[in-house]
Design a protein around this motif. Structure first.
Motif, short mmCIF file in Angstrom:
data_model
loop_
_atom_site.label_atom_id
_atom_site.label_comp_id
_atom_site.label_asym_id
_atom_site.label_seq_id
_atom_site.Cartn_x
_atom_site.Cartn_y
_atom_site.Cartn_z
N ARG B 457 -20.92 -41.82 10.78
CA ARG B 457 -20.47 -43.09 11.35
C ARG B 457 -19.03 -43.29 11.26
O ARG B 457 -18.34 -43.63 12.32
N TRP B 468 -21.48 -50.29 18.85
CA TRP B 468 -22.37 -49.94 19.87
C TRP B 468 -22.49 -48.83 20.15
O TRP B 468 -23.45 -47.87 20.33
N ARG B 469 -21.18 -48.05 20.26
CA ARG B 469 -20.99 -46.78 20.77
C ARG B 469 -21.65 -45.87 19.71
O ARG B 469 -22.28 -44.84 19.87
N PHE B 471 -24.01 -46.45 17.42
CA PHE B 471 -25.21 -46.45 17.45
C PHE B 471 -25.89 -45.43 18.48
O PHE B 471 -26.55 -44.75 18.25
N TRP B 472 -25.32 -45.71 19.63
CA TRP B 472 -25.65 -44.81 20.72
C TRP B 472 -25.45 -43.53 20.61
O TRP B 472 -26.21 -42.71 20.94
N SER B 473 -24.29 -43.22 20.34
CA SER B 473 -24.09 -41.61 20.06
C SER B 473 -24.22 -40.88 18.72
O SER B 473 -24.25 -39.87 18.65
N ASP B 475 -26.25 -42.62 15.77
CA ASP B 475 -27.64 -42.87 15.27
C ASP B 475 -28.95 -42.49 16.11
O ASP B 475 -29.82 -41.82 15.67
N LEU B 476 -28.71 -43.01 17.38
CA LEU B 476 -29.75 -42.66 18.20
C LEU B 476 -30.33 -41.19 18.33
O LEU B 476 -31.57 -41.19 18.34
N ARG B 480 -34.21 -40.27 17.00
CA ARG B 480 -34.95 -40.38 18.16
C ARG B 480 -36.71 -40.14 17.90
O ARG B 480 -37.40 -40.64 18.26
#
Lengths: 352, 562
Positions: B457, B468-469, B471-473, B475-476, B480
């Motif tokens: 991170r 947000w970016r 998390f999206w790129s 963490d997610l 998944r």
């Protein structure tokens, strides 16, 4: 034959022949050491004697009687484990009392015997301590007391000091020797530490690759090892192969004369026989001189280190390293000669 | 402090979960407490009921636990300490009941040893007698057997691995000190395993004590535990104060047992270090082979019997009862599945089984979506360390300790008047299911999220990515798989949930477990067959879900034990 006799024990482990026919005798009252490198099968041998494992073939005899059908708990052999194997759910006192708690003894009697056993291993008054509170050395003493209190007819010890640090180990060695002699029961002691073995053993067996290479009194084993491998296990690493001719040994590094060949079997004392010279000591001599006795090693000093016993000098001769303890240092890189006297050379039979 | 994830707004993530917790957990439970407290005075007759029900709850749970333990210990020993063909399959088989919905297990026992179960059909065919051989449904023995069936895997999986990894030199030392095998077991093995045995037993006891579906469906009307009595007082007698009082007692007991479990589960067992662990050994000597063989055969029969019976019953017509039209001949058939789309009972309160299945799927989807969303908010919103951490974790796990029936009662009490008059709405059900599923979802997500290295991170933040970016790129993609597992976990839990559902479902919108329950309690061969067919569908759905999770975690086959 009274006492323990082992006859032709073999044992396979995971497809590998771990023990390949072990035969040995342990007369009453003697402490024997089974000495061998790790993985040589010595612990397995001990477990087979105790009945914890079954041999593939061969016999374990006590007073001439086969023990194959005697389960572990009826053999009356004490066993001391490397990791102590104290019961963590019992106090020190109840650990020690475990072996006698099933005997028909009064509580007072058990109490006294536990106290005596703890006193014998220098842990008086430890009855109510928790096992987890003890140091490694204390734990091993408790394990010893727990075994001795049952008055076993044979004591089996599986590297009991291996998990302890060096200082504690030598202290416990002495205690152990006293305790074992006081107990009077024969003991078979497994170790990979040759110093420990020399210190404790009345009789020494060298086990390697599943067979006993040599057995006998420690002094005899040290002075007359049967082969190069045995010798190097006792720390005799300066080995020089050569060929015998007219009582002179010809080696790649020169001739050695005036040697004592009494160790060689008669059929090996012939011209052309391959022998190995074990060089125990050497003395410095600055120039190459012709000597009537012994031999000369000529080479370059590879390393020189100080030890309390003297300077450990490593001499490189034609690619081979020989290490000796000398009273004076020789700085590394120096070309020098070392004189080896006949008294410091043992001749043993070589391969081939 | 982590760059890009400011502490200042992190708590905002917790807003929604907190609101949910207050409305759908705290308020209903407070209503239960209030309802029991305020009306205690006039209830003089209640004392007998409470004593009777409480003592039976404890009694049956104690019996079940002793039985589970006495079968589970040898089973765990055999399954983890010895090597034999089919060991992995047998371990998997013993774990299957634990993940099955209670209605399925009840249906399986019915198919196995109910009045029309395979044991009795076989007996009738062989003996020619009209009398059944043995009827386990409606008896205490049946309840006990179902509980053993359900919970045996707990003992097996907790005691088995501990046993196989027990330091073997401790037992060897006892032997060399003159203890015979029985004395070694009694004075060394058993005391060493005691912490594991105690905590596994407490867990089993807790499950048996709060058992609802098994008692109601296998035991029938004669037996009443706290759970069943709460249900009965609520639905049959509408005596909500008494039901609330029982729920309160239930909660107190559960908390006490859970506390004991927590206390004992921290005791260590002396195991050998992982490097020294040896593979399980082969049985040695005819006595050992015989004993182990008996255990293996018993486990196969005990576990495969009910499950196979259930499957077979779904494809078998038992023949018509007197006065029933339609199916007459006994024999193999697909009618039970073909009939799933029809409503055989003209009663208004019955819907075709297929509709019940569709309801279940809808509720389960909603549950899974809501609980995954709340779970993610919780996992990211909860403090990662510090003094609030463990307290927050306990708070999230609290619903685990609350029985589903109590929850159902609380919902009935709380959501019957404005502004919360949602009691008649069908979507109250997914809200209740979410509460049941949420602890599992959080437990699944938490380790994965906290194991994401902080420097991933940080490096993303250094490269200029916003929260947000990140998390999206970052963490997610990493979580998944775990999110899929958590989703399926919640979905499966909702699919099989019976306790809260039995109190809260609307007659127009029954779920599959409710439909199975109703069809099982109706007479007639067709209803029986359809209950079996629905159970098989539910069993397959749950098994499929768990198998997907299993592929990513390897929990069921117990790979951890070696």
């Amino acid at each position: 034959m009274s006492g323990l006799s082992i006859r032709g024990i073999t044992k396979e482990y995971e497809g590998k022949l771990l023990l390949r026919g072990i035969t040995l005798d342990l007369p009453p009252g003697e402490i024997a050491c089974l000495l061998g490198p790790s993985g040589s099968g010595k612990s397995t041998m001990l477990r087979i004697i105790a009945g914890l494992e079954q041999p593939d073939s061969g016999q374990v005899l006590w007073d001439g009687q086969d023990l194959a059908r005697t389960p572990v708990h009826r053999r009356q052999f004490g066993f001391v484990f490397q990791d102590y194997a104290l019961f963590p759910h019992l106090s020190v006192g109840r650990n020690v009392a475990f072996g006698v708690s099933r005997a028909r003894l009064s509580a007072d009697e058990i109490h006294t015997r536990v106290a005596d056993a703890l006193k014998a291993v220098n842990l008086p008054g430890f009855e109510n301590r928790a096992v987890q509170e003890l140091s490694g050395g204390e734990q091993q003493r408790v394990a010893l007391a727990r075994t001795l209190i049952t008055r076993p007819r044979l004591l089996l010890l599986d590297e009991p000091l291996a998990a302890l640090d060096r200082g504690l180990r030598s202290q416990l060695q002495e205690e152990l020797r006293a305790v074992l002699h006081a107990a009077g029961a024969p003991a078979l002691y497994v170790t990979h530490d040759q110093e420990e073995a020399f210190f404790l053993a009345d009789r020494l067996y060298l086990l390697d690759q599943g067979i006993i290479h040599q057995g006998g009194e420690p002094r005899q084993l040290y002075l007359q090892p049967v082969d190069g491998k045995t010798a190097s296990f006792f720390g005799l690493k300066n080995q020089l192969p050569g060929t015998l001719s007219n009582d002179v040994v010809h080696t790649p590094l020169g001739q050695f004369t005036g040697l004592d060949f009494s160790n060689l079997p008669a059929n090996q004392r012939v011209d052309g026989a391959h022998v190995i010279l074990l060089l125990r000591h050497a003395t410095a001599c600055s120039i190459k001189i012709e000597v009537g006795q012994g031999g000369i090693l000529q080479g370059k000093v590879a390393d020189c280190r100080f030890f309390p016993a003297g300077y450990q000098v490593s001499l490189e001769c034609s690619g081979k390293i020989f290490t000796f303890i000398l009273p004076e240092p020789i700085s590394a890189g120096t070309e020098t000669c070392l004189l080896v006297q006949p008294d410091d050379i043992t001749v043993i039979a070589g391969e081939g | 402090m982590r760059p890009g994830t400011g502490r200042n707004w992190r708590w905002l993530l917790l807003l929604l979960p907190t609101l949910y917790g207050l409305i759908f957990f705290a308020m209903p439970l407070l209503q239960v407490v209030r309802s029991s407290g305020f009306k205690m005075g006039p209830m003089t007759a209640a004392g007998d009921t409470v004593t009777c029900v409480l003592s039976f709850s404890l009694w049956q749970a104690a019996l079940s636990t002793v039985l589970t333990l006495s079968i589970g210990l040898p089973a765990g020993y055999v399954l983890y300490c010895f090597r034999f063909p089919g060991r992995r399959a047998l371990r998997l088989l013993t774990a299957i009941p634990f993940i099955l919905p209670t209605v399925v297990v009840a249906a399986a026992f019915n198919a196995y040893a109910g009045p029309n179960g395979w044991l009795n059909q076989a007996w009738r065919a062989v003996s020619g007698s009209e009398e059944p051989l043995i009827i386990l449904t409606g008896s205490l023995v049946g309840i006990l057997m179902a509980h053993v069936f359900y919970n045996l895997t707990i003992i097996i999986r907790m005691a088995g691995p501990a046993w196989s990894n027990l330091n073997p030199r401790l037992e060897a030392a006892a032997q060399t000190l003159g203890a015979n095998p029985w004395q070694v077991f009694l004075h060394v093995t058993l005391p060493l395993l005691r912490p594991v045995i105690v905590s596994a037993s407490l867990l089993v006891f807790l499950f048996d004590f709060t058992s609802f579906g098994v008692i109601l469906l296998v035991g029938g009307l004669r037996f009443s535990t706290l759970e069943v009595e709460i249900y009965r007082q609520t639905l049959s007698f509408y005596n909500l104060p008494l039901a609330s009082l029982l729920a309160l007692i239930q909660m107190a007991c559960t908390l006490a047992f859970a506390g004991l479990y927590q206390y004992f589960s921290n005791r260590p067992v002396p195991l050998v270090p992982a490097s020294e662990r040896k593979a399980a050994r082969k049985p040695d000597g005819w006595r050992q082979i015989l004993g182990i063989g008996l255990v293996i055969v018993f486990l196969w029969v005990f576990f495969a019997g009910p499950l196979l019976s259930l499957t077979a019953s779904a494809f078998w017509s038992i023949g018509a009862d007197r006065g029933e039209r339609g199916l007459v001949a006994a024999g193999w058939t697909l009618d039970h599945f073909a009939g799933l789309a029809q409503n055989r009972n003209s009663d208004l309160f019955y819907v075709p089984p297929l509709t019940a299945l569709m309801n279940s799927l809808k509720f389960a989807s909603l549950t899974a979506i809501v609980s995954l969303g709340l779970g993610l908010l919780l996992v990211y919103g909860l403090p990662r360390q510090g003094r609030w951490r463990s307290g927050a974790e306990i708070l999230v796990m609290l619903p685990l300790g609350t029985s589903a029936v109590t929850l159902g009662l609380g919902y009935i009490l709380a959501f019957n008047k404005a502004p919360f008059a949602w009691g008649s709405s069908p979507w109250i059900l997914p809200m209740a299911h979410t509460l049941v599923a949420l602890p599992f979802v959080v437990r699944t997500l938490m380790p994965a999220v906290s194991s994401i290295p902080a420097d991933y991170r940080q490096s993303a933040a250094v490269l200029g990515a916003g929260s947000w970016r990140i998390f999206w790129s970052v963490d997610l993609p990493l979580i998944r798989r775990v999110m899929v597992s958590a989703f399926i976990f919640a979905f499966t839990i909702s699919l099989g949930e019976f306790g809260a559902t039995s109190l809260l479902y609307r007659p127009q919108y029954p779920t599959l477990p409710v439909a199975i329950f109703r069809y099982l309690s109706l007479p007639g061969a067709a209803n029986y067959g359809q209950a079996m067919a629905m159970s098989v569908v539910l069993m397959l759905a749950c098994a499929a879900g768990i198998l997907i999770i299993e592929r990513s975690s390897g929990f069921l086959a117990g790979e951890g034990g070696e």
